[in-house]
Design a protein around this motif. Structure first.
Motif, PDB file in Angstrom:
ATOM      1  N   GLY A 179     -59.238 -43.104   8.513  1.00 59.95           N
ATOM      2  CA  GLY A 179     -59.973 -42.128   9.318  1.00 59.95           C
ATOM      3  C   GLY A 179     -61.068 -41.426   8.555  1.00 59.95           C
ATOM      4  N   LYS A 180     -61.494 -42.012   7.429  1.00 57.81           N
ATOM      5  CA  LYS A 180     -62.515 -41.380   6.590  1.00 57.81           C
ATOM      6  C   LYS A 180     -63.771 -42.244   6.530  1.00 57.81           C
ATOM      7  CE  LYS A 180     -59.072 -39.307   3.474  1.00 57.81           C
ATOM      8  NZ  LYS A 180     -58.625 -39.213   2.053  1.00 57.81           N
ATOM      9  N   TRP A 181     -64.898 -41.590   6.296  1.00 61.84           N
ATOM     10  CA  TRP A 181     -66.169 -42.261   6.039  1.00 61.84           C
ATOM     11  C   TRP A 181     -66.639 -41.754   4.673  1.00 61.84           C
ATOM     12  CZ3 TRP A 181     -66.893 -45.487  10.142  1.00 61.84           C
ATOM     13  CH2 TRP A 181     -66.311 -45.129  11.350  1.00 61.84           C
ATOM     14  N   PHE A 229     -70.449 -57.133  15.154  1.00 60.94           N
ATOM     15  CA  PHE A 229     -69.361 -57.287  16.132  1.00 60.94           C
ATOM     16  C   PHE A 229     -68.154 -58.026  15.539  1.00 60.94           C
ATOM     17  CE2 PHE A 229     -73.384 -57.100  18.452  1.00 60.94           C
ATOM     18  CZ  PHE A 229     -73.140 -56.101  19.384  1.00 60.94           C
ATOM     19  N   GLN A 230     -67.980 -57.955  14.212  1.00 57.90           N
ATOM     20  CA  GLN A 230     -66.895 -58.698  13.577  1.00 57.90           C
ATOM     21  C   GLN A 230     -65.504 -58.144  13.873  1.00 57.90           C
ATOM     22  OE1 GLN A 230     -69.449 -57.079  11.977  1.00 57.90           O
ATOM     23  NE2 GLN A 230     -68.849 -56.407   9.935  1.00 57.90           N
ATOM     24  N   LEU A 231     -65.429 -56.948  14.476  1.00 58.56           N
ATOM     25  CA  LEU A 231     -64.123 -56.416  14.857  1.00 58.56           C
ATOM     26  C   LEU A 231     -63.623 -56.997  16.172  1.00 58.56           C
ATOM     27  CD1 LEU A 231     -64.329 -52.621  13.908  1.00 58.56           C
ATOM     28  CD2 LEU A 231     -63.466 -54.543  12.560  1.00 58.56           C
ATOM     29  N   GLY A 232     -64.515 -57.586  16.961  1.00 54.47           N
ATOM     30  CA  GLY A 232     -64.095 -58.204  18.212  1.00 54.47           C
ATOM     31  C   GLY A 232     -63.863 -57.238  19.344  1.00 54.47           C
ATOM     32  N   THR A 233     -64.362 -56.000  19.209  1.00 59.80           N
ATOM     33  CA  THR A 233     -64.193 -55.012  20.274  1.00 59.80           C
ATOM     34  C   THR A 233     -65.225 -55.167  21.381  1.00 59.80           C
ATOM     35  OG1 THR A 233     -65.592 -53.425  19.083  1.00 59.80           O
ATOM     36  CG2 THR A 233     -63.217 -53.337  18.660  1.00 59.80           C
ATOM     37  N   GLY A 234     -66.274 -55.951  21.121  1.00 61.43           N
ATOM     38  CA  GLY A 234     -67.362 -56.089  22.082  1.00 61.43           C
ATOM     39  C   GLY A 234     -68.415 -55.022  21.933  1.00 61.43           C
ATOM     40  N   LYS A 235     -68.182 -54.053  21.025  1.00 63.59           N
ATOM     41  CA  LYS A 235     -69.133 -52.982  20.762  1.00 63.59           C
ATOM     42  C   LYS A 235     -69.500 -53.001  19.280  1.00 63.59           C
ATOM     43  CE  LYS A 235     -67.106 -50.128  24.394  1.00 63.59           C
ATOM     44  NZ  LYS A 235     -66.461 -48.824  24.724  1.00 63.59           N
ATOM     45  N   ARG A 236     -70.634 -52.366  18.947  1.00 63.52           N
ATOM     46  CA  ARG A 236     -71.134 -52.412  17.578  1.00 63.52           C
ATOM     47  C   ARG A 236     -70.643 -51.245  16.716  1.00 63.52           C
ATOM     48  NH1 ARG A 236     -75.511 -55.511  15.766  1.00 63.52           N
ATOM     49  NH2 ARG A 236     -76.323 -55.804  17.859  1.00 63.52           N
ATOM     50  N   SER A 237     -69.952 -50.281  17.298  1.00 66.16           N
ATOM     51  CA  SER A 237     -69.542 -49.103  16.540  1.00 66.16           C
ATOM     52  C   SER A 237     -68.445 -49.440  15.536  1.00 66.16           C
ATOM     53  CB  SER A 237     -69.054 -48.014  17.500  1.00 66.16           C
ATOM     54  OG  SER A 237     -68.004 -48.500  18.315  1.00 66.16           O
ATOM     55  N   ASN A 238     -68.553 -48.847  14.327  1.00 60.86           N
ATOM     56  CA  ASN A 238     -67.542 -49.036  13.296  1.00 60.86           C
ATOM     57  C   ASN A 238     -66.258 -48.302  13.678  1.00 60.86           C
ATOM     58  OD1 ASN A 238     -69.584 -50.340  11.935  1.00 60.86           O
ATOM     59  ND2 ASN A 238     -70.021 -48.632  10.551  1.00 60.86           N
ATOM     60  N   GLN A 239     -65.153 -48.706  13.049  1.00 61.58           N
ATOM     61  CA  GLN A 239     -63.860 -48.089  13.317  1.00 61.58           C
ATOM     62  C   GLN A 239     -63.241 -47.661  11.991  1.00 61.58           C
ATOM     63  OE1 GLN A 239     -62.415 -47.546  16.301  1.00 61.58           O
ATOM     64  NE2 GLN A 239     -64.007 -48.536  17.500  1.00 61.58           N
ATOM     65  N   SER A 240     -62.894 -46.387  11.862  1.00 65.95           N
ATOM     66  CA  SER A 240     -62.305 -45.897  10.616  1.00 65.95           C
ATOM     67  C   SER A 240     -60.785 -45.875  10.657  1.00 65.95           C
ATOM     68  CB  SER A 240     -62.815 -44.482  10.307  1.00 65.95           C
ATOM     69  OG  SER A 240     -62.412 -43.568  11.314  1.00 65.95           O
ATOM     70  N   ARG A 241     -60.219 -46.253  11.807  1.00 65.83           N
ATOM     71  CA  ARG A 241     -58.763 -46.318  11.930  1.00 65.83           C
ATOM     72  C   ARG A 241     -58.380 -47.625  12.610  1.00 65.83           C
ATOM     73  NH1 ARG A 241     -56.397 -40.861  14.427  1.00 65.83           N
ATOM     74  NH2 ARG A 241     -54.499 -42.068  14.033  1.00 65.83           N
ATOM     75  N   PRO A 242     -57.207 -48.182  12.280  1.00 64.38           N
ATOM     76  CA  PRO A 242     -56.767 -49.435  12.892  1.00 64.38           C
ATOM     77  C   PRO A 242     -56.743 -49.349  14.409  1.00 64.38           C
ATOM     78  CG  PRO A 242     -55.383 -48.897  11.014  1.00 64.38           C
ATOM     79  CD  PRO A 242     -56.256 -47.701  11.249  1.00 64.38           C
TER      80      PRO A 242
END
Length: 572
Positions: free
Chosen positions: A427-429, A507-520
């Motif tokens: 949850g950190k940047w 989009f390497q997370l596969g969410t369909g969106k470009r936003s980064n994710q700081s938590r699983p």
């Protein structure tokens, strides 16, 4: 709830009577023949009352029967789904992945497609959600590795397949290259591919097809005397100094180096780049540089002698750092520490450490109350992850009768290194995390073990770390039945939970969106139909039996994170 079920039969019975009560035809016809002419025009009140009493009595009888007889069970059974064999053609959300894994194993890829790695036949520069890789339809693989510029896989037969513009600018579609070596695993570096065979041989192959064709070719022997000849493509064989009966069993690599683990628990390292020699201590040999290297090939193998006397069971590597976990739970780290990926304080005057040192897990726990043991390690890019089993012990001044969680084991995940894209999962940047931080979403998880009759910790089954994004697969129970079955189509099994986080610019997370994710976070299961499908959470299928061509094989799904690319593949 019970009252609703009692009223329902009566309500249904009343609805069936309404047409006849409204028209008066079927119920009133007999009475018209027996009554006087006046009665023929207007039914008497006692008839209406009688009908009401009859309806009420019937409803009461049905309700009483429902509560006192087997009608209750019969009614419930007719409404609830039966525990039947799963139809593999059923596209219900619960079984979408089972159906696809059973009918057609294969590979899903997504992320950056600028170099035609994710989908060689597509013009898309980015693939937003998991997409089936058509070339591998119906195939199970031994290993699968993807990078932004090139991809590589080992087929069921042990042959190497390569693709992407890093492989060839013009012939970037999948093509078999190194064959007949019975390969089992891969590691990708900046410019070379390291492949391990089942007999322990290590092949260093140029990623570029032109270099494979134009480079020096080794002479190969044959089982037929005096029948040897030159290899079909250029490669080198790495030769660590092994003891009698010892062989390399595991490999992993960074941008410029490869780490090798032997069956005796020894660790070797070697250079794995055509143009650059490791210069950030990632080889684990104190004082080793290009100018101080011993005579011989630049990619000769070096034993990490600091680890002598310790039986290593796991190895991991990031772009420029390395790690080794011993049988007794000690974690050694060495190499680049520019972002704190070694788990110790970053020193600008000494940005890397070329001598392996132990990471003190005890430092992060209250020594008097917990006994921690490191159980696994993973790394990628400039980030390191390790898992810890923390056992609650009795403090020096505690009363055992008042400690409820005495002996309880808690599984926890820790991370350190570069977290600007959220790669730490905490949850950190943050640019530099040189003191390990807990990944709370993957720590302290548990589930009830029906066999042991107690709560058991959920550990990580597998973790794949890319340059700036990560996937973690939980080792949760995959069946609610007492018996495990080998075939998914004969059970109510579900998959392993999988989480994704970190950088998402391609989009390497596969969410369909470009936003980064700081938590699983979970992602959706891939869709293969043009018709709307039930939304399902992506899970990783456990080992099971399924058809591969005309054969039935044991297989499982695995995840892989590379440089801005992700994949799920069916593994043998």
């Amino acid at each position: 709830m019970l009252a609703n079920r009692v009223r329902q039969p009566a309500a249904q019975f009343t609805r069936h009577l309404r047409p006849t009560l409204a028209t008066g035809r079927s119920l009133n016809a007999p009475w018209r023949r027996l009554a006087s002419g006046k009665a023929k025009q207007t039914p008497s009140n006692w008839i209406t009352t009688s009908l009401g009493v009859a309806v009420a009595g019937t409803a009461g009888f049905l309700g009483y029967s429902y509560l006192t007889s087997n009608w209750k069970d019969t009614w419930i059974d007719s409404q609830l789904p039966k525990n039947e064999v799963v139809d593999i053609n059923d596209l219900r959300a619960d079984f979408i992945q089972e159906k696809r894994s059973l009918k057609s194993p294969g590979v899903y890829t997504w992320g950056s497609n600028e170099y035609k790695v994710v989908d060689p036949g597509s013009k898309d520069t980015d693939v937003k959600i998991p997409r089936r890789f058509k070339y591998f339809n119906g195939q199970v693989l031994r290993d699968f590795k993807v990078d932004e510029k090139s991809g590589a896989a080992i087929t069921e037969n042990g042959d190497l397949v390569q693709w992407g513009k890093g492989f060839s600018e013009t012939e970037f579609k999948p093509s078999e290259t190194l064959t007949g070596k019975n390969l089992i695993s891969l590691a990708l570096s900046e410019s070379r591919l390291i492949a391990l065979s089942s007999d322990g041989n290590i092949y260093s192959v140029p990623i570029s097809k032109s270099e494979q064709t134009s480079g020096p070719k080794a002479r190969e022997s044959s089982w037929v005397p005096f029948w040897g000849g030159k290899s079909a493509l250029s490669y080198r064989i790495l030769k660590p100094a092994l003891k009698l009966g010892e062989k390399v069993t595991t490999i992993c690599g960074g941008q410029e180096h490869v780490v090798m683990l032997t069956s005796s628990g020894r660790v070797f390292t070697a250079a794995s780049s055509t143009e650059k020699y490791p210069s950030l201590g990632q080889l684990g040999v104190p004082g080793l540089t290009w100018s101080t290297r011993p005579s011989g090939p630049a990619d000769q193998c070096h034993e990490v002698t600091t680890l002598k006397g310790s039986k290593v069971t796991q190895i991991a590597s990031g772009d420029y750092h390395s790690l080794a976990l011993t049988k007794d739970g000690r974690l050694f780290a060495w190499g680049d520490n520019s972002f704190g990926q070694l788990g110790v304080e970053f020193e600008p005057s000494a940005a890397f450490k070329d001598t392996p040192f132990t990471l003190p897990a005890e430092k992060y726990y209250r020594k008097a109350f917990y006994s921690p043991t490191i159980t696994s390690v993973a790394a990628g890019g400039a980030t390191t992850f390790f898992t810890v089993d923390s056992k609650r012990i009795l403090g020096s001044e505690e009363d055992a009768t008042k400690v409820r969680d005495l002996g309880t084991v808690t599984a926890e995940t820790w991370s350190c290194g570069r977290g600007i894209w959220g790669t730490l999962g905490a949850g950190k940047w943050i640019h530099i995390q040189d003191s390990p931080t807990k990944v709370k979403d993957l720590s302290g998880l548990g589930e009830y073990d029906e066999k042991m009759k107690q709560l058991a910790p959920i550990r990580l089954r597998h973790m794949s770390v890319g340059t700036n994004h990560v996937a973690a697969v939980l080792d949760n129970k995959t069946t609610i039945s007492a018996k495990n079955t080998n075939s998914l189509d004969k059970s109510k099994d579900f998959g392993y939970e999988v989480f994704w986080w970190g950088g998402n610019e391609h989009f390497q997370l596969g969410t369909g969106k470009r936003s980064n994710q700081s938590r699983p976070t979970h992602i959706k299961a891939p869709s293969e139909s043009k018709k709307p499908e039930p939304e399902a959470r992506l899970q990783i299928m456990p080992r099971h039996k399924g058809p591969v061509g005309k054969r039935t094989m044991s297989m499982e799904q695995r995840v892989e994170c590379g440089r801005h690319v992700s994949a799920i593949y069916s593994a043998v």
